[in-house]
Design a protein around this motif. Structure first.
Motif, mmCIF file in Angstrom:
data_model
loop_
_atom_site.group_PDB
_atom_site.id
_atom_site.type_symbol
_atom_site.label_atom_id
_atom_site.label_comp_id
_atom_site.label_asym_id
_atom_site.label_seq_id
_atom_site.Cartn_x
_atom_site.Cartn_y
_atom_site.Cartn_z
ATOM 1 N N PRO A 78 -0.260 -10.123 -16.327
ATOM 2 C CA PRO A 78 0.683 -8.841 -16.524
ATOM 3 C C PRO A 78 0.013 -7.455 -16.705
ATOM 4 C CG PRO A 78 1.367 -10.542 -18.039
ATOM 5 C CD PRO A 78 0.090 -10.977 -17.575
ATOM 6 N N ASN A 79 0.497 -6.491 -15.942
ATOM 7 C CA ASN A 79 -0.033 -5.186 -16.010
ATOM 8 C C ASN A 79 0.514 -4.245 -17.295
ATOM 9 O OD1 ASN A 79 -1.251 -2.646 -15.262
ATOM 10 N ND2 ASN A 79 -0.162 -2.525 -13.318
ATOM 11 N N ARG A 80 -0.406 -4.082 -18.151
ATOM 12 C CA ARG A 80 0.100 -3.468 -19.323
ATOM 13 C C ARG A 80 -0.506 -2.020 -19.617
ATOM 14 N NH1 ARG A 80 2.018 -7.802 -22.299
ATOM 15 N NH2 ARG A 80 1.083 -9.662 -21.853
ATOM 16 N N SER A 81 -0.745 -1.485 -18.396
ATOM 17 C CA SER A 81 -1.493 -0.096 -18.516
ATOM 18 C C SER A 81 -0.108 0.709 -18.095
ATOM 19 C CB SER A 81 -2.329 0.108 -17.242
ATOM 20 O OG SER A 81 -2.794 1.312 -17.064
ATOM 21 N N ASN A 82 -0.520 1.765 -18.752
ATOM 22 C CA ASN A 82 0.543 3.055 -18.818
ATOM 23 C C ASN A 82 0.162 4.088 -17.728
ATOM 24 O OD1 ASN A 82 2.003 2.317 -21.078
ATOM 25 N ND2 ASN A 82 0.335 3.016 -22.332
ATOM 26 N N GLU A 83 -0.991 3.949 -16.751
ATOM 27 C CA GLU A 83 -1.260 4.777 -15.793
ATOM 28 C C GLU A 83 -0.354 4.349 -14.628
ATOM 29 O OE1 GLU A 83 -3.396 7.140 -15.782
ATOM 30 O OE2 GLU A 83 -3.501 6.949 -18.042
ATOM 31 N N TYR A 84 0.041 5.485 -13.745
ATOM 32 C CA TYR A 84 0.581 5.446 -12.526
ATOM 33 C C TYR A 84 0.061 6.409 -11.338
ATOM 34 C CZ TYR A 84 4.316 2.880 -14.885
ATOM 35 O OH TYR A 84 5.141 2.039 -15.619
ATOM 36 N N PHE A 85 0.099 5.908 -10.312
ATOM 37 C CA PHE A 85 -0.379 6.807 -9.192
ATOM 38 C C PHE A 85 0.726 8.270 -9.274
ATOM 39 C CE2 PHE A 85 -1.817 3.050 -7.198
ATOM 40 C CZ PHE A 85 -2.923 3.037 -7.258
ATOM 41 N N GLU A 86 0.044 9.531 -8.687
ATOM 42 C CA GLU A 86 0.724 10.754 -8.926
ATOM 43 C C GLU A 86 0.502 11.271 -7.415
ATOM 44 O OE1 GLU A 86 -0.470 12.731 -12.072
ATOM 45 O OE2 GLU A 86 0.823 11.664 -13.521
ATOM 46 N N TYR A 87 1.240 12.263 -7.029
ATOM 47 C CA TYR A 87 1.049 12.972 -5.724
ATOM 48 C C TYR A 87 -0.346 13.826 -5.729
ATOM 49 C CZ TYR A 87 1.789 15.332 -1.366
ATOM 50 O OH TYR A 87 1.600 16.038 -0.189
ATOM 51 N N ASP A 88 -0.825 14.201 -7.006
ATOM 52 C CA ASP A 88 -2.065 14.814 -7.156
ATOM 53 C C ASP A 88 -3.081 13.793 -6.833
ATOM 54 O OD1 ASP A 88 -0.828 17.171 -7.733
ATOM 55 O OD2 ASP A 88 -0.928 16.934 -9.894
ATOM 56 N N ASP A 243 7.462 11.963 -10.920
ATOM 57 C CA ASP A 243 6.334 12.319 -9.839
ATOM 58 C C ASP A 243 5.470 11.041 -9.396
ATOM 59 O OD1 ASP A 243 5.013 12.218 -12.209
ATOM 60 O OD2 ASP A 243 3.948 14.107 -11.933
ATOM 61 N N ARG A 244 5.866 9.876 -9.881
ATOM 62 C CA ARG A 244 4.989 8.759 -9.460
ATOM 63 C C ARG A 244 5.216 8.278 -8.103
ATOM 64 N NH1 ARG A 244 6.985 4.911 -14.754
ATOM 65 N NH2 ARG A 244 6.111 6.222 -16.336
ATOM 66 N N VAL A 245 4.092 7.877 -7.614
ATOM 67 C CA VAL A 245 3.876 7.240 -6.308
ATOM 68 C C VAL A 245 3.543 5.704 -6.497
ATOM 69 C CG1 VAL A 245 2.537 7.317 -4.149
ATOM 70 C CG2 VAL A 245 3.311 9.255 -5.258
ATOM 71 N N ARG A 246 4.212 4.830 -5.821
ATOM 72 C CA ARG A 246 4.162 3.346 -5.901
ATOM 73 C C ARG A 246 2.870 2.875 -5.158
ATOM 74 N NH1 ARG A 246 9.215 -0.236 -4.747
ATOM 75 N NH2 ARG A 246 9.696 1.324 -6.628
ATOM 76 N N MET A 247 2.704 3.361 -3.994
ATOM 77 C CA MET A 247 1.770 2.979 -3.003
ATOM 78 C C MET A 247 1.105 4.201 -2.418
ATOM 79 S SD MET A 247 4.046 -0.010 -1.218
ATOM 80 C CE MET A 247 2.734 -0.512 -0.126
ATOM 81 N N ILE A 248 -0.417 3.666 -2.002
ATOM 82 C CA ILE A 248 -0.979 4.737 -1.380
ATOM 83 C C ILE A 248 -1.842 4.097 -0.368
ATOM 84 C CG2 ILE A 248 -2.849 6.559 -1.539
ATOM 85 C CD1 ILE A 248 -2.287 6.914 -4.401
ATOM 86 N N THR A 249 -1.486 4.324 0.770
ATOM 87 C CA THR A 249 -2.146 3.714 2.171
ATOM 88 C C THR A 249 -3.260 4.844 2.486
ATOM 89 O OG1 THR A 249 -0.376 2.447 2.855
ATOM 90 C CG2 THR A 249 -2.087 2.816 4.474
ATOM 91 N N VAL A 250 -4.552 4.168 2.510
ATOM 92 C CA VAL A 250 -5.511 5.288 2.997
ATOM 93 C C VAL A 250 -6.258 4.918 4.278
ATOM 94 C CG1 VAL A 250 -7.795 6.102 2.306
ATOM 95 C CG2 VAL A 250 -6.215 5.536 0.529
ATOM 96 N N GLN A 251 -6.298 5.543 5.211
ATOM 97 C CA GLN A 251 -6.833 5.185 6.385
ATOM 98 C C GLN A 251 -8.371 5.821 6.410
ATOM 99 O OE1 GLN A 251 -4.508 5.715 10.113
ATOM 100 N NE2 GLN A 251 -6.205 7.072 10.891
ATOM 101 N N ALA A 252 -9.291 5.167 6.762
ATOM 102 C CA ALA A 252 -10.789 5.511 6.937
ATOM 103 C C ALA A 252 -11.078 5.995 8.438
ATOM 104 C CB ALA A 252 -11.866 4.280 6.481
ATOM 105 N N LYS A 253 -11.845 6.836 8.457
ATOM 106 C CA LYS A 253 -12.084 7.391 9.632
ATOM 107 C C LYS A 253 -12.655 6.580 10.805
ATOM 108 C CE LYS A 253 -13.502 12.090 8.249
ATOM 109 N NZ LYS A 253 -14.576 13.203 7.926
ATOM 110 N N THR A 254 -13.458 5.533 10.423
ATOM 111 C CA THR A 254 -13.674 4.415 11.490
ATOM 112 C C THR A 254 -13.731 3.208 10.708
ATOM 113 O OG1 THR A 254 -16.192 4.475 10.914
ATOM 114 C CG2 THR A 254 -15.173 5.934 12.667
ATOM 115 N N LEU A 255 -13.542 2.096 11.388
ATOM 116 C CA LEU A 255 -13.836 0.715 10.697
ATOM 117 C C LEU A 255 -15.167 0.314 10.162
ATOM 118 C CD1 LEU A 255 -12.122 -1.832 10.184
ATOM 119 C CD2 LEU A 255 -13.362 -2.970 12.367
ATOM 120 N N GLU A 256 -15.985 1.301 10.467
ATOM 121 C CA GLU A 256 -17.522 0.913 9.903
ATOM 122 C C GLU A 256 -17.372 1.712 8.635
ATOM 123 O OE1 GLU A 256 -16.988 1.955 13.100
ATOM 124 O OE2 GLU A 256 -17.456 -0.307 13.994
#
Length: 433
Positions: A78-88, A243-256
């Protein structure tokens, strides 16, 4: 004997006993066909996996998501943390991570949300709160209209983009740009929930764009065309109330640079959340692809073993028929030796016959393998309902390898009969009835 003459004699031997030759070559034909059909299906599966990855943005992306459970080793806790993603957090990643090309914050509700059109048509679908980089990161083009802009996000505009399936079901052949839809405030996780009866439980949005058809994700089973896209901040204000964000998808500049980007993003999140990085899970597109590739490789290995057994049986059949051929043509061998043929001439004659027989079997196996691969692909389409196209193709390199391998089998299993024929004494051979 010249090599060309040996080939001519080999084809003559096949024509003289056509049925027997075909039955002898059957093991080679089936073995080569099995190998190539497996390769054709495997190549098609690889293509589908790569196309599916592109539907979700590509292999150089990874996603951070907060869920009720965290993966620790082989188990979930179980995730018991009080931390959440935000737009910042999104802004910090964009500012502090040089290996990152762009970031897509996401607030998804995958299904069960009631959407109503002006004319009374309605459907249950999903929506997703996103930002302008979503279209770039997903490499997804518009069919008509415009996409969500930075201004829409800043001003929390009540605009939306429709997936092609939503647009078709709600508006048919009409152009929906400029029209309004109403979306239920509460997320509805069941298709059997009653629709909201009060006007105040619905939010109005103006349609500004329609996306090109994208299809269904093979890995997740999501219909990417069955959703409504909204500005992230609008979803926060109108639906979630925080102001929570559930998911953050990150795109790297290259696969390397993917691993470096993961390290930079993790460090940034840890810095912003009191050195905590255990309140979220990280899913990498490449890992999902590797799982599918592993399944594909396992299938190839299993079928390859079966095909190898078929080739072994075919090789034994070739050796058997060549031994029979030596016995049947003993007087011919004796006559050729009496007329001056050397051991190497007799050896080459029977060895070339064996190679010709296996090579012809290999060529027939290529044709059968291509047909079998196409047939297996059609069967796979019917079994895997969410796939409407499964390519099956054999590269020129594999076709050449198949013929060469067949010829090698001819040499390996034809050598002993050829040596036996070459060692026959001319006198004893001519005495044979």
């Amino acid at each position: 004997m010249r090599f060309g003459e040996g080939i001519s004699v080999g084809f003559a031997a096949i024509r003289a006993n056509t049925l027997r030759s075909l039955l002898t070559m059957l093991g080679i034909i089936i073995g080569v066909a099995s190998v190539l059909a497996t390769i054709g299906i495997g190549n098609g599966a690889k293509t589908i996996v790569l196309q599916d990855a592109q539907k979700l943005g590509g292999a150089n992306q990874f996603t951070l998501y907060r869920s009720d459970h965290l993966r620790k080793g082989d188990r979930w806790i179980p995730n018991r943390s009080n931390e959440y993603f935000e737009y910042d957090d999104v802004l910090a990643i964009e500012a502090d991570c040089p290996s990152v090309e762009g970031v897509i914050p996401r607030l998804p509700v995958w299904r069960g949300v009631l959407v109503q059109a002006e004319g009374g048509a309605e459907k249950r679908t999903g929506y997703e709160g996103i930002t302008p980089f979503y279209r770039i990161g997903m490499n997804w083009e518009l069919k008509r209209g415009r996409f969500i802009s930075d201004e829409d996000v800043q001003t929390r505009s009540k605009v939306c983009i429709l997936g092609s399936e939503v647009a078709n079901e709600l508006f048919g052949n009409q152009n929906p740009i400029g029209k309004e839809i109403k979306i239920a405030r509460e997320s509805q996780n069941s298709w059997r929930r009653e629709r909201p009866k009060r006007e105040k439980s619905m939010e109005r949005f103006t349609i500004v764009g329609v996306m090109e058809p994208r299809g269904t994700s093979l890995r997740f089973g999501w219909n990417l065309d069955d959703r409504v896209l909204l500005p992230l901040t609008t979803v926060q204000e109108r639906f979630t109330g925080n102001d929570r964000v559930r998911m953050i998808t990150v795109q790297a500049k290259t696969l390397e640079l993917l691993e470096r980007a993961k390290a930079e993003v993790t460090a940034t999140i840890r810095k912003r959340h009191g050195n905590q990085d255990d309140f979220f899970n990280l899913w990498e597109m490449r890992q999902g692809m590797e799982q599918l590739f592993t399944i594909s490789r396992t299938i190839k290995i299993v079928l390859g073993i079966i095909a190898g057994v078929s080739l072994l049986v075919g090789g034994i059949g070739i050796m058997n028929i060549m031994l029979v051929s030596v016995t049947e043509r003993t007087r011919e061998i004796g006559l050729r030796k009496a007329l001056g043929a050397k051991r190497k001439d007799i050896l080459l004659q029977f060895l070339v016959e064996s190679v010709v027989m296996c090579s012809v079997g290999g060529l027939l196996g290529i044709a059968l393998g291509a047909a079998a691969g196409y047939g297996m692909a059609q069967i796979a389409i019917k079994i895997v309902k969410i796939i409407n196209y499964w390519p099956s193709f054999i590269t020129v390199e594999w076709a050449i390898i198949s013929v060469a391998f067949s010829a090698a089998i001819g040499v390996s299993f034809g050598l002993y009969p050829a040596v036996k024929a070459a060692r026959l004494s001319p006198i004893e051979a001519l005495r044979t009835e």
